[in-house]
Every structure is written in C-alpha cells, then in structure tokens.
Motif scaffolding. Structure first.
Motif, PDB file in Angstrom:
ATOM      1  N   THR A  82       0.840  -1.206   0.000  1.00  0.00           N
ATOM      2  CA  THR A  82       0.000   0.000   0.000  1.00  0.00           C
ATOM      3  C   THR A  82       0.874   1.254   0.000  1.00  0.00           C
ATOM      4  N   ASN A  83       1.924   1.234   0.824  1.00  0.00           N
ATOM      5  CA  ASN A  83       2.843   2.373   0.881  1.00  0.00           C
ATOM      6  C   ASN A  83       3.563   2.566  -0.449  1.00  0.00           C
ATOM      7  N   ILE A  84       4.046   1.474  -1.004  1.00  0.00           N
ATOM      8  CA  ILE A  84       4.777   1.545  -2.274  1.00  0.00           C
ATOM      9  C   ILE A  84       3.879   2.083  -3.383  1.00  0.00           C
ATOM     10  N   HIS A  85       2.669   1.575  -3.443  1.00  0.00           N
ATOM     11  CA  HIS A  85       1.722   2.018  -4.484  1.00  0.00           C
ATOM     12  C   HIS A  85       1.463   3.518  -4.364  1.00  0.00           C
ATOM     13  N   LYS A  86       1.273   3.995  -3.137  1.00  0.00           N
ATOM     14  CA  LYS A  86       0.966   5.411  -2.936  1.00  0.00           C
ATOM     15  C   LYS A  86       2.157   6.291  -3.280  1.00  0.00           C
ATOM     16  N   LEU A  87       3.337   5.885  -2.872  1.00  0.00           N
ATOM     17  CA  LEU A  87       4.542   6.663  -3.173  1.00  0.00           C
ATOM     18  C   LEU A  87       4.774   6.738  -4.684  1.00  0.00           C
ATOM     19  N   LYS A  88       4.521   5.636  -5.373  1.00  0.00           N
ATOM     20  CA  LYS A  88       4.666   5.624  -6.833  1.00  0.00           C
ATOM     21  C   LYS A  88       3.619   6.524  -7.490  1.00  0.00           C
ATOM     22  N   GLU A  89       2.407   6.462  -6.984  1.00  0.00           N
ATOM     23  CA  GLU A  89       1.322   7.285  -7.525  1.00  0.00           C
ATOM     24  C   GLU A  89       1.655   8.770  -7.416  1.00  0.00           C
ATOM     25  N   LEU A  90       2.252   9.157  -6.292  1.00  0.00           N
ATOM     26  CA  LEU A  90       2.600  10.559  -6.058  1.00  0.00           C
ATOM     27  C   LEU A  90       3.873  10.976  -6.787  1.00  0.00           C
ATOM     28  N   GLY A  91       4.645   9.998  -7.261  1.00  0.00           N
ATOM     29  CA  GLY A  91       5.952  10.314  -7.837  1.00  0.00           C
ATOM     30  C   GLY A  91       6.894  10.856  -6.782  1.00  0.00           C
ATOM     31  N   ALA A  92       6.753  10.332  -5.564  1.00  0.00           N
ATOM     32  CA  ALA A  92       7.483  10.874  -4.417  1.00  0.00           C
ATOM     33  C   ALA A  92       8.900  10.317  -4.313  1.00  0.00           C
ATOM     34  N   ASP A  93       9.799  11.150  -3.810  1.00  0.00           N
ATOM     35  CA  ASP A  93      11.123  10.713  -3.387  1.00  0.00           C
ATOM     36  C   ASP A  93      11.078  10.453  -1.882  1.00  0.00           C
ATOM     37  N   ILE A  94      12.084   9.739  -1.373  1.00  0.00           N
ATOM     38  CA  ILE A  94      12.195   9.527   0.069  1.00  0.00           C
ATOM     39  C   ILE A  94      13.582   9.963   0.527  1.00  0.00           C
ATOM     40  N   TYR A  95      13.609  10.757   1.575  1.00  0.00           N
ATOM     41  CA  TYR A  95      14.865  11.143   2.217  1.00  0.00           C
ATOM     42  C   TYR A  95      15.090  10.170   3.368  1.00  0.00           C
ATOM     43  N   ILE A  96      16.128   9.350   3.229  1.00  0.00           N
ATOM     44  CA  ILE A  96      16.378   8.262   4.169  1.00  0.00           C
ATOM     45  C   ILE A  96      17.447   8.679   5.181  1.00  0.00           C
ATOM     46  N   GLY A  97      17.050   8.828   6.433  1.00  0.00           N
ATOM     47  CA  GLY A  97      18.011   9.124   7.490  1.00  0.00           C
ATOM     48  C   GLY A  97      18.846   7.896   7.795  1.00  0.00           C
ATOM     49  N   LEU A  98      20.157   8.007   7.604  1.00  0.00           N
ATOM     50  CA  LEU A  98      21.034   6.838   7.736  1.00  0.00           C
ATOM     51  C   LEU A  98      21.464   6.664   9.192  1.00  0.00           C
ATOM     52  N   THR A  99      20.559   6.113   9.978  1.00  0.00           N
ATOM     53  CA  THR A  99      20.852   5.838  11.387  1.00  0.00           C
ATOM     54  C   THR A  99      21.619   4.534  11.551  1.00  0.00           C
ATOM     55  N   ASP A 100      21.659   3.725  10.503  1.00  0.00           N
ATOM     56  CA  ASP A 100      22.449   2.492  10.515  1.00  0.00           C
ATOM     57  C   ASP A 100      22.753   2.109   9.070  1.00  0.00           C
ATOM     58  N   PHE A 101      23.651   1.146   8.911  1.00  0.00           N
ATOM     59  CA  PHE A 101      23.995   0.628   7.581  1.00  0.00           C
ATOM     60  C   PHE A 101      23.692  -0.871   7.547  1.00  0.00           C
ATOM     61  N   SER A 102      22.497  -1.213   7.975  1.00  0.00           N
ATOM     62  CA  SER A 102      22.112  -2.608   8.162  1.00  0.00           C
ATOM     63  C   SER A 102      21.697  -3.278   6.855  1.00  0.00           C
ATOM     64  N   ASP A 103      21.658  -4.611   6.896  1.00  0.00           N
ATOM     65  CA  ASP A 103      21.193  -5.383   5.742  1.00  0.00           C
ATOM     66  C   ASP A 103      19.720  -5.096   5.464  1.00  0.00           C
ATOM     67  N   GLU A 104      18.950  -4.878   6.537  1.00  0.00           N
ATOM     68  CA  GLU A 104      17.527  -4.574   6.365  1.00  0.00           C
ATOM     69  C   GLU A 104      17.335  -3.259   5.611  1.00  0.00           C
ATOM     70  N   ARG A 105      18.189  -2.294   5.904  1.00  0.00           N
ATOM     71  CA  ARG A 105      18.082  -1.013   5.197  1.00  0.00           C
ATOM     72  C   ARG A 105      18.412  -1.198   3.715  1.00  0.00           C
ATOM     73  N   VAL A 106      19.417  -1.997   3.429  1.00  0.00           N
ATOM     74  CA  VAL A 106      19.775  -2.274   2.037  1.00  0.00           C
ATOM     75  C   VAL A 106      18.603  -2.927   1.311  1.00  0.00           C
ATOM     76  N   GLU A 107      17.979  -3.905   1.967  1.00  0.00           N
ATOM     77  CA  GLU A 107      16.849  -4.600   1.347  1.00  0.00           C
ATOM     78  C   GLU A 107      15.694  -3.640   1.072  1.00  0.00           C
ATOM     79  N   ALA A 108      15.438  -2.749   2.022  1.00  0.00           N
ATOM     80  CA  ALA A 108      14.373  -1.758   1.831  1.00  0.00           C
ATOM     81  C   ALA A 108      14.693  -0.836   0.660  1.00  0.00           C
ATOM     82  N   LEU A 109      15.932  -0.393   0.586  1.00  0.00           N
ATOM     83  CA  LEU A 109      16.342   0.502  -0.497  1.00  0.00           C
ATOM     84  C   LEU A 109      16.232  -0.183  -1.859  1.00  0.00           C
ATOM     85  N   LYS A 110      16.507  -1.471  -1.896  1.00  0.00           N
ATOM     86  CA  LYS A 110      16.373  -2.222  -3.147  1.00  0.00           C
ATOM     87  C   LYS A 110      14.906  -2.284  -3.590  1.00  0.00           C
TER      88      LYS A 110
END
Length: 333
Positions: free
Chosen positions: A17-45
């Motif tokens: 639902t979040n992905i669909h809405k962000l795509k619909e809006l043509g939105a960018d995301i500013y990602i605060g890099l509080t960690d460099f975890s594998d989970e963050r990499v997966e989310a960014l992918k």
C-alpha cells in the motif's frame, strides 16, 4: 523524510500500500542513515525496483551528537567515508546527499539548566576561535568528496540560519555550530514546533519562502528525534492541506518530515496530485508577529556579531553578580 531504523524501514517498504501510494505521487524519500544494516539495504532495493528515488540523509550516531554541525565535522567526514563504502558495496543509487545541521543535542539540556549554564557555554564557545575554521574546512572537504561522486549536496536550513546569514553573523556558527555550508541546493525547514499555531506557521512559511524551491514541513511523528519527548504539534491533515495550498501559491515543492507518522496519521493515504486548494485563514496579524520576531532575531544576531563586546558583557555581569553575592554574605554575617 524518515530516520527510522533499518528493520522498520523494511517493514514500511514491504507494505505494498505504501509503495503504491509513493509511486502514484511520484514521491522521493529522504532516508536518514541511522544504521547501515542489511535490512536497510533490502528496503532501499525495494524502493529502487519500484522507481522510487532515495536521498541519503547523513546522520551521526547518538554518541557523536547525531546532527552534523561545525563542532563535529570530523566525525561527519568519517561517517561519509563509511556511507560511501557501504553504498559502493551494495550498489545503491542516491539522488542526493542531504545534511541537516543542528546544534548539539545536549544544548537543550543546557538551556533547561538556566541562564548561568547558558552563559558559561556561550562564553566558552565565543573564546574558542577554531570552531569556525574547522567547520568551514570539514564541510568544504565533504562537498568536494560528494562532487567527486557526482552526488548533489543538499543542505536543510532553518529560518534562524536565514536570519543569521542576512546579518552576516559568524558568532552564531561559533555558538550553535550551525552555518551555511557549501551546497548545491538548500531546503528550508518550517516545522510546526517553531510556532504555537498553524496561522503563525503559515505566516512564517510566507515570510521565509523566497529563494527556496523546496520546503520541509513537519513533523508528522508523535515524538521528537532522539527522545520520547512528545511532539506537541503533530502535523495533521488539515494543516498539511493549508501548507500545500500556500506552497502552490509560490510554486514550491514540499517534503514531509516523518514518513512513518504520515502513514500512521493517514496523511500519505490522503495525499494526491489532484488535491484542490483549501481556504487559508486571514494571516495579517500572524504576519505582523512573524515580521517582528524576525526583526528581533536579527537585532540579537547583530549584537552577537561583536563577540568581544558580548564577552565583555558576560564578564561585567559576572563581576557584578560576584560583588552582589559578597555584599550579601557580609550582610548575613
């Protein structure tokens, strides 16, 4: 804009639902890099696979005071090198490198301790002349490194930084560690917490928007960064509509701070590229108040532009208080 931990960002990214809405809006995301975890990499992918551009919002660890400023520029450079290695290792594309300079997180506690505590810190920082020079050198170096990587450097600044720049006050950087770094784009932050009501926030937006193409609004989160302290003016849908209406009048793009809060509060769900403008309140009184606040702020900054006189004033005040205490002790004895 979000600074949630990697595993929470992944949960957000896995919600279609979040992905669909962000795509619909043509939105960018500013990602605060509080960690460099594998989970963050997966989310960014996931964002990358769905054509959602991401901006790297560089933050420090809590032990390094989290927010970049003139005092911790060396730590910011080290953080950037770690970010760069992590980015290359995981082949992550970024639309920009974003910095939001702010005073030390401990400054709020210093203020809570009263005027004497504040005076001591201000005097100490005014005497320490190396902060300005080191701040300039470190962030100039960061800009050079980011340019070498073809990475646009975005600087988020507050209205107070705009005012200090207009009166050319170097001592404001000396005291707070915030200053105008070399950048490729500036974003103006207008947060609800700056003013007690939406009329004043709208007036502040109107007063300071000139010269900026993008405005950062917020916060949509229930708590403030680095603490569980309550955000007393959480961004709601009604206010968001008013801010969007005014931003349109001046042809501005907007960033909403607190993506997770915007999802929880239903703001993201209701956003649309086809929103109609809403009626704005009469802002004449609010505009007058903001103009007066701005004038008073610039007067204060002008006074701070003469650190020698400020230091002398603190010294004179200290001597006066000392004499008064001695006289009081004599009377008591």
């Amino acid at each position: 804009m979000t600074e949630i931990q990697g595993f929470k960002l992944l949960e957000l990214a896995k919600d279609s639902t979040n992905i669909h809405k962000l795509k619909e809006l043509g939105a960018d995301i500013y990602i605060g890099l509080t960690d460099f975890s594998d989970e963050r990499v997966e989310a960014l992918k996931i964002f990358q696979d769905n054509g959602i551009d991401c901006h790297a919002w560089l933050l420090l660890s809590k032990g390094e005071h989290y927010w970049p400023n003139a005092h911790n520029g060396t730590a910011v450079l080290k953080r950037y090198e770690k970010f760069r290695a992590w980015t290359l290792s995981n082949q992550l594309p970024w639309k920009s490198l974003t910095l939001s300079l702010a005073p030390y997180s401990t400054d709020a506690r210093i203020i809570d301790n009263g005027p004497l505590s504040v005076s001591k810190v201000i005097l100490k920082r005014l005497i320490s002349g190396s902060v300005q020079e080191h701040g300039d050198l470190n962030y100039a170096r960061l800009r050079a490194l980011s340019k070498a990587e073809n990475l646009k450097l975005v600087s988020v600044i507050s209205p107070y930084q705009v005012d200090s720049r207009e009166v050319n006050v170097e001592t404001w950087k000396q005291i707070t560690g915030t200053f105008n770094i070399l950048n490729d784009q500036e974003v103006l932050s207008i947060f609800n917490s700056y003013e007690p009501n939406s009329s004043l926030t709208l007036a502040q937006l109107k007063e300071y928007q000139s010269g900026f193409s993008t405005l950062l609004l917020g916060s949509a989160n229930a708590t403030k960064p680095l603490s569980n302290e309550e955000n007393k003016r959480v961004l709601n849908w009604d206010e968001t509509c008013k801010y969007i209406t005014m931003a349109r009048q001046y042809d501005k793009s907007i960033i909403i701070y607190g993506l997770e809060g915007a999802i929880k509060n239903g703001i993201l769900e209701q956003l649309s590229n086809h929103l109609t403008d809403v009626e704005l309140p009469n802002l004449q009184e609010a505009e007058n108040q903001i103009a007066m606040e701005r004038e008073n702020t610039q007067i204060l900054f002008t006074i701070l532009a003469s650190p020698g006189w400020v230091a002398f004033a603190f010294l004179f005040l200290g001597i006066t208080i000392g004499i008064a205490i001695l006289r009081t002790l004599k009377l008591v004895m």
